[in-house]
Motif scaffolding. Sequence first.
Motif, PDB file in Angstrom:
ATOM      1  N   HIS A  85     125.052  -1.054  -5.500  1.00  0.00           N
ATOM      2  CA  HIS A  85     125.069  -2.273  -6.325  1.00  0.00           C
ATOM      3  C   HIS A  85     125.353  -3.540  -5.534  1.00  0.00           C
ATOM      4  O   HIS A  85     126.211  -4.332  -5.923  1.00  0.00           O
ATOM      5  CB  HIS A  85     126.081  -2.148  -7.469  1.00  0.00           C
ATOM      6  CG  HIS A  85     125.944  -0.880  -8.223  1.00  0.00           C
ATOM      7  ND1 HIS A  85     124.806  -0.534  -8.904  1.00  0.00           N
ATOM      8  CD2 HIS A  85     126.794   0.172  -8.374  1.00  0.00           C
ATOM      9  CE1 HIS A  85     124.970   0.655  -9.455  1.00  0.00           C
ATOM     10  NE2 HIS A  85     126.162   1.114  -9.140  1.00  0.00           N
ATOM     11  N   ILE A  86     124.647  -3.698  -4.425  1.00  0.00           N
ATOM     12  CA  ILE A  86     124.756  -4.967  -3.708  1.00  0.00           C
ATOM     13  C   ILE A  86     123.648  -5.876  -4.219  1.00  0.00           C
ATOM     14  O   ILE A  86     122.470  -5.520  -4.150  1.00  0.00           O
ATOM     15  CB  ILE A  86     124.647  -4.749  -2.182  1.00  0.00           C
ATOM     16  CG1 ILE A  86     125.894  -4.014  -1.698  1.00  0.00           C
ATOM     17  CG2 ILE A  86     124.459  -6.066  -1.451  1.00  0.00           C
ATOM     18  CD1 ILE A  86     126.006  -3.862  -0.215  1.00  0.00           C
ATOM     19  N   PRO A  87     124.017  -7.016  -4.789  1.00  0.00           N
ATOM     20  CA  PRO A  87     122.984  -7.900  -5.319  1.00  0.00           C
ATOM     21  C   PRO A  87     122.141  -8.495  -4.186  1.00  0.00           C
ATOM     22  O   PRO A  87     122.631  -8.661  -3.076  1.00  0.00           O
ATOM     23  CB  PRO A  87     123.768  -8.972  -6.075  1.00  0.00           C
ATOM     24  CG  PRO A  87     125.146  -8.919  -5.529  1.00  0.00           C
ATOM     25  CD  PRO A  87     125.366  -7.540  -4.986  1.00  0.00           C
ATOM     26  N   GLU A  88     120.916  -8.813  -4.471  1.00  0.00           N
ATOM     27  CA  GLU A  88     119.972  -9.397  -3.507  1.00  0.00           C
ATOM     28  C   GLU A  88     119.917  -8.576  -2.233  1.00  0.00           C
ATOM     29  O   GLU A  88     120.027  -9.096  -1.125  1.00  0.00           O
ATOM     30  CB  GLU A  88     120.363 -10.837  -3.160  1.00  0.00           C
ATOM     31  CG  GLU A  88     120.471 -11.752  -4.366  1.00  0.00           C
ATOM     32  CD  GLU A  88     121.073 -13.082  -3.980  1.00  0.00           C
ATOM     33  OE1 GLU A  88     120.331 -13.911  -3.406  1.00  0.00           O
ATOM     34  OE2 GLU A  88     122.278 -13.292  -4.212  1.00  0.00           O
ATOM     35  N   ALA A  89     119.738  -7.270  -2.412  1.00  0.00           N
ATOM     36  CA  ALA A  89     119.819  -6.339  -1.287  1.00  0.00           C
ATOM     37  C   ALA A  89     118.844  -6.690  -0.163  1.00  0.00           C
ATOM     38  O   ALA A  89     119.198  -6.635   1.018  1.00  0.00           O
ATOM     39  CB  ALA A  89     119.573  -4.921  -1.781  1.00  0.00           C
ATOM     40  N   GLU A  90     117.644  -7.060  -0.543  1.00  0.00           N
ATOM     41  CA  GLU A  90     116.615  -7.351   0.452  1.00  0.00           C
ATOM     42  C   GLU A  90     117.099  -8.421   1.439  1.00  0.00           C
ATOM     43  O   GLU A  90     116.973  -8.284   2.656  1.00  0.00           O
ATOM     44  CB  GLU A  90     115.354  -7.846  -0.289  1.00  0.00           C
ATOM     45  CG  GLU A  90     114.201  -8.220   0.624  1.00  0.00           C
ATOM     46  CD  GLU A  90     113.162  -7.106   0.682  1.00  0.00           C
ATOM     47  OE1 GLU A  90     112.693  -6.705  -0.411  1.00  0.00           O
ATOM     48  OE2 GLU A  90     112.842  -6.645   1.792  1.00  0.00           O
ATOM     49  N   ARG A  91     117.706  -9.480   0.881  1.00  0.00           N
ATOM     50  CA  ARG A  91     118.169 -10.588   1.713  1.00  0.00           C
ATOM     51  C   ARG A  91     119.344 -10.154   2.608  1.00  0.00           C
ATOM     52  O   ARG A  91     119.466 -10.581   3.749  1.00  0.00           O
ATOM     53  CB  ARG A  91     118.608 -11.731   0.794  1.00  0.00           C
ATOM     54  CG  ARG A  91     118.648 -13.095   1.435  1.00  0.00           C
ATOM     55  CD  ARG A  91     118.651 -14.178   0.353  1.00  0.00           C
ATOM     56  NE  ARG A  91     119.824 -14.092  -0.513  1.00  0.00           N
ATOM     57  CZ  ARG A  91     121.005 -14.649  -0.206  1.00  0.00           C
ATOM     58  NH1 ARG A  91     121.159 -15.321   0.913  1.00  0.00           N
ATOM     59  NH2 ARG A  91     122.016 -14.540  -1.035  1.00  0.00           N
ATOM     60  N   ARG A  92     120.193  -9.262   2.059  1.00  0.00           N
ATOM     61  CA  ARG A  92     121.385  -8.834   2.819  1.00  0.00           C
ATOM     62  C   ARG A  92     121.014  -8.028   4.061  1.00  0.00           C
ATOM     63  O   ARG A  92     121.785  -7.972   5.007  1.00  0.00           O
ATOM     64  CB  ARG A  92     122.301  -7.970   1.950  1.00  0.00           C
ATOM     65  CG  ARG A  92     122.597  -8.529   0.589  1.00  0.00           C
ATOM     66  CD  ARG A  92     123.631  -9.609   0.628  1.00  0.00           C
ATOM     67  NE  ARG A  92     123.898 -10.041  -0.741  1.00  0.00           N
ATOM     68  CZ  ARG A  92     124.599 -11.104  -1.063  1.00  0.00           C
ATOM     69  NH1 ARG A  92     125.113 -11.862  -0.116  1.00  0.00           N
ATOM     70  NH2 ARG A  92     124.805 -11.426  -2.307  1.00  0.00           N
TER      71      ARG A  92
END
Lengths: 323, 327
Positions: free
Chosen positions: A139-146
Motif C-alpha cells: 500500500h505505497i501510494p503512487e508506487a510507480e513514481r516511488r
Amino acid sequence: MTSVLAIDNLSVSFATPDGDVEAVTDVSLSVEAGECLGLVGESGSGKSQTFMAAMGLLAENGTANGHISLDGLDLLSADEKKLNTVRGERIAMIFQDPMTSLTPHMKIGRQLSEVLIEHQGVDKETGRRRALEMLDRVHIPEAERRLDMYPHELSGGLRQRVMIAIALMCEPEVIIADEPTTALDVTVQAQILDLLMEVKANLGAAIVLITHDLGVVAGLADRVAVMYAGRIVEQGSVADTFASPVHPYTQGLLDCTPSLDVETEALETISGQPPNLQSLPTGCSFHPRCPHVFDRCQTERPLLERTPSGQSKACFYNGAEAG
Amino acid sequence: MSDPLLQVRGLKVHFPVRTGGVFVGQHTPLKAVDGVSFDLNQGETLGVVGESGCGKSTLGRAVLQLIGATDGVVSWLGTDLTSLNKKELIAARENLQIVFQDPLASLDPRMTAGDIIAEPLRNYRPSLTKGDRRKMAEEMMERVGLLPRMINRYPHEFSGGQCQRIGIARAMILRPKLVICDEPVSALDVSIQAQVVNLLMDLQRDFGLALLFISHDLAIVRHISHRVLVLYLGKVMELADKSALYATPRHPYTQALLSAVPIPDPMKERNKDRILLTGDLPSPLSPPSGCVFRTRCPRATSICAETVPGLESAGEGHEVACHHWRD
C-alpha cells in the motif's frame, strides 16, 4: 505442525577487552509456518542477537554455539556462500531503523528488484515489474513514481513499508521483524502493524516479532517468549502470558507498563537496575530484583520448565512463599 | 485560585529555512510552534503530546527562552520572559529547570555526578562553600534514589535510569517552581520508566512543583498529567483535563492518536476500534491550508481547507480546534 525455524541451545558471546560477554545463553525457540512468535525483553536481554546469529549477522567479535535449523539446514555451520542463497530468499529481516538499513544512494526500485535478480535470476524488466507489484501490495501510494526515488525522499512510514516490501520479495518462509515500529510515530505504527497483520494472514510465513512493546505483541503475536539477561524466562501462548504470567519478571513488566485502558494511582515498578552481563548475579539472574526471592534463587539457576497450565517458566517460585 | 505560574499566549517560533535552488533559493518560515496558548498552575502537570515534528520540544525550549520566540508572550509570575535581557533571563531561570530526553548525552562526561548536580549551586548560590555544595548534592542524590557514595563517579559509570536521576537531581537542587521534562523517559526501558515517572510525581507532591511534561507516549502522559495539550504541526488541536481528554476526546486527531496506542491486553487490543489515519505528517514547510490536520482527517470537508478552525469551548476547561467536533 513442524517448525520452520528451530533454535536449539543457542549461546552467543562477544569477545571484549574486558573478557568474553555472553549475550545469549541456552536459548531454544521455534516458529511454525503461519505463526507469529513475539520475543520480548528490555535492552541487552539478547533478543536481537538471538536472531542476528540466525541470520549470520553477528558482529566480528561475536561467536554463536548451538543449532539453528531452517527446515533442516543448519544456519550456524553454513558458510557465507550458502547463507547468501538463503538470506533474502527463505529468511528475511525487517530492521528497526528504515533510514540506516536502506542503501542511501540506490533507488527504491533497484533495492527491491535486486533481491529477485540475485536470487531468482530474473531480468531487470521483470524485476522492476515485480517491484512495482510489491509496492502496491504494501500500500505505497503512487508506487510507480516511488520506484525512481531515493530513500531520503520518503517519510519514515513509507521507508518502513519499503523495508517490508524488500523482505517479502521472495516470499520467504521466515520473516524476522526486529522492532519494526519502534522508530515510528504512533499513528504510523498503527498503519505498519496493520500491514504486518495482513502479511501474516496472506503469506503463511513464520514471523518473529522482536520488540520491547508489550502492546505490539498483544496485537500481533500468537505465542510469546520473554527474555531476561540472555535467557528465556517465560514462554507461552499470548492469551495465557498476558492473562496469567508465570514468571515474576513478566508480571513486573506487565504491571509497570502504563496502559490506556486502566488507570492506576502509582505505577508498579521493578526495583533495581537491569543486570550487567559482565557480572551477572549468581543463581537466577533476576533474583536481586524479584519480589518473591528466597534462598534457593541466589545459589541455583532455575531451568525453563513446563507448568501444569502448559506455559513454560524458569523460576522456582510457585505461588507459595519459600517455594 | 491564585494566578497561574506560567501564562503562554499566542507563542510562535518560526525558523527561517532556505528552500529552492542554490541561486534562486528563498527563505520560507518553518512554523514549529504557531500560536500556542496555555496556563500552568503551581503544583500542576500539563502534558504536551504529539508526534515527531509537532513542535512539542520547541515549545518547551521556547518557554525557557532557550530558543527565542518569534511572537507571543511567555509570562512567568507576571514577567514576560521574551522581553528580558540575558542577565535578567538567567536570574529568572533559577525557578525554571529542564530535564532532557537523552540521559547520557545531557550530562558532561568529564564531570562527576556530584559536580553535575551541584553546578546550579555554583551559579546561583555563590556564597556556599564547597563542603556545603557537596552536602546538598548528597542529600539530593539520596532524594532521587541514588547512593550518595556514588558522588565521585562519572556519567558513563551509571545506567540510563541512574543518569536520568542525576539529570533530575540537577534540575531540582535549586528547588525550582517549574521543571520542563522533555521526553524524560523515552530512552529508558519500561521497568525503569515507571521508576522515573514515580520519582517525578513524588517530587511534585513534596515540593509543590509544576511540570510541563512533553512526551509522545499517551499512556505515560495520562498517568502523570492533570491537563493535556495535543499539538499537531505547531498548533493546539485540543486542551483538556486529563479525564475529559481520555474519556471524551473531541478532536479527530486526538481520537485517532488514542485509538492507535497498542493496549497490552490481547483481547482488548484485537477487538478495539481503530481509527487508521492515512498518510504521514505533512511537511511543516508547506502545511495544508485551513486546518493543518485536514489531509489526514477522516471527517474533513471543504470548509476545513478554507478556514483555520479556532479553539472552541467543548466543556469546562476543554478547548478544541475543529470545525466538526460537534458532529
